[in-house]
Scaffold this motif. Structure first.
Motif, short mmCIF file in Angstrom:
data_model
loop_
_atom_site.label_atom_id
_atom_site.label_comp_id
_atom_site.label_asym_id
_atom_site.label_seq_id
_atom_site.Cartn_x
_atom_site.Cartn_y
_atom_site.Cartn_z
N UNK A 185 0.84 -1.20 0.00
CA UNK A 185 0.00 0.00 0.00
C UNK A 185 0.88 1.24 0.00
N UNK A 186 0.77 2.03 -1.05
CA UNK A 186 1.49 3.31 -1.14
C UNK A 186 0.45 4.40 -0.89
N UNK A 187 0.50 5.00 0.30
CA UNK A 187 -0.47 6.02 0.68
C UNK A 187 0.16 7.40 0.55
N UNK A 188 -0.47 8.25 -0.26
CA UNK A 188 0.02 9.60 -0.53
C UNK A 188 -0.98 10.60 0.04
N UNK A 219 4.22 10.60 2.12
CA UNK A 219 4.01 9.33 1.44
C UNK A 219 4.51 8.20 2.32
N UNK A 220 3.84 7.07 2.23
CA UNK A 220 4.18 5.94 3.10
C UNK A 220 3.92 4.65 2.33
N UNK A 221 4.88 3.72 2.38
CA UNK A 221 4.71 2.40 1.76
C UNK A 221 4.66 1.34 2.86
N UNK A 222 3.63 0.50 2.82
CA UNK A 222 3.43 -0.50 3.86
C UNK A 222 3.13 -1.86 3.24
N UNK A 242 -2.25 2.06 -4.85
CA UNK A 242 -1.99 3.49 -4.63
C UNK A 242 -3.22 4.10 -3.97
N UNK A 243 -3.00 4.76 -2.84
CA UNK A 243 -4.10 5.37 -2.09
C UNK A 243 -3.79 6.86 -1.92
N UNK A 244 -4.67 7.71 -2.43
CA UNK A 244 -4.47 9.16 -2.36
C UNK A 244 -5.44 9.71 -1.32
N UNK A 289 -8.58 7.47 12.54
CA UNK A 289 -8.03 8.71 13.09
C UNK A 289 -6.55 8.88 12.77
N UNK A 290 -5.94 7.95 12.04
CA UNK A 290 -4.49 7.98 11.82
C UNK A 290 -4.16 7.46 10.43
N UNK A 291 -2.94 7.73 10.00
CA UNK A 291 -2.39 7.10 8.80
C UNK A 291 -1.76 5.80 9.27
N UNK A 292 -2.30 4.68 8.82
CA UNK A 292 -1.98 3.40 9.42
C UNK A 292 -3.07 3.05 10.42
#
Length: 310
Positions: free
Chosen positions: A14-17, A33-36, A93-95, A285-288
């Motif tokens: 998951x690449x979250x931008x 940006x974060x890759x998980x 890809x998640x925007x 409530x968070x990224x992740x």
């Protein structure tokens, strides 16, 4: 704590931008940006681990970009039994926008061979004895049919396991026919699968009746409108707490993990649903979606009311 096996057939990176506002057709500048290493079954496993349970993970992974997953498994302490196949694991890809809106562009995934499927079956059979619950989550990779998904669920049931399924589209429609122990669709997924409205409890009951769905636990997530647990004995509704939404990634998986946690902890139905709703609400409530502070779950539970739907 009890062991839970999660099966992720089509995992993803998951690449979250994060951006301010998505302007389609124009240049957008990211804020972060974060890759998980991700996949619905892996997400469930992470939350269960945070809640004190032993997570065993399996499924399929591509050999060529396995490093991010191997690092994640080591960090989380997962008991890793994935089948590594030729090729790469897909990227999703998640925007995410400041408003909380999330735009997903999901990769297609690798193709599975008959040998890959045999290897997975043998692996699951070897892992099953100490496991009480098996979670089958996410989409199906190329080469893995809905018929084979039904066969997997039915086989797990013959082994005396409680099977949790969280998927969508044709896979959801097929899985329901195998009568797993628990499913967790959202209202859009139910409508897509059965072409019937599913916004209200009355509509949900009608949909279940019309389609002869005979599943003990139908847990329906409804976003800001809370969660309905359609159960033959104790149908319940949990009102969602008011929270600032940063990302919906992993929220449904967190809800699934919360339901499993409540069952394994022998909570009452009301406490189970309240806890699961709090865990799902904490995720947005968070990224992740990791649970870094259990007191946050307790605080959210104070804001949640659970009412009977009978």
């Amino acid at each position: 704590m009890a062991k839970v096996l999660t099966v992720t057939l089509n995992p993803a990176i998951d690449v979250t931008i994060q951006i301010d506002t998505l302007n389609v057709g124009h240049v957008n500048r990211q804020q972060s940006a974060q890759s998980l290493a991700a996949g619905k079954g892996l997400n469930v496993a992470q939350v269960l681990k945070d809640l004190g349970h032993r997570a065993i993970v399996t499924g399929f992974l591509g050999k060529e970009n396995r490093q991010i997953f191997d690092k994640h498994f080591a960090h989380e302490g997962f008991d890793n039994h994935f089948i590594y196949i030729d090729g790469e694991t897909r990227q999703n890809i998640k925007v995410g926008e400041q408003s909380g809106r999330m735009t997903d562009i999901n990769g297609k995934g690798f193709a599975i061979t008959e040998e890959d499927k045999k290897a997975l079956h043998a692996t699951i059979e070897r892992l099953l004895e100490p496991v009480e619950i098996v979670v089958v989550s996410g989409s199906l990779p190329q080469g893995f049919s809905t018929t084979e998904l039904v066969e997997l669920i039915e086989w797990l049931k013959t082994k005396g396991k409680k099977v949790v399924v969280d998927t969508s589209g044709p896979a959801l429609s097929a899985a329901i026919k195998a009568n797993p122990w628990l499913i967790k669709p959202n209202t859009d997924e139910l409508t897509e699968a059965f072409h019937q409205p599913a916004e209200t409890f009355a509509q949900q009951k009608q949909l279940i009746q019309d389609n002869n769905i005979d599943i003990e636990n139908v847990v329906i997530s409804m976003g800001e409108h809370g969660v309905n647990w359609v159960h033959p004995v104790h149908p319940l509704h949990a009102k969602a707490p008011r929270v600032q939404v940063k990302s919906t990634v992993g929220a449904g998986d967190s809800l699934v993990a919360g339901m499993i946690h409540g069952f394994l902890s022998q909570y009452s139905p009301e406490e189970t649903l309240k806890t699961a709703t709090a865990i799902g609400s904490n995720a947005v409530t968070q990224i992740g979606f990791a649970i870094e502070d259990l007191s946050a779950i307790d605080n959210l539970k104070q804001q949640i009311t659970v009412d009977s739907l009978s």
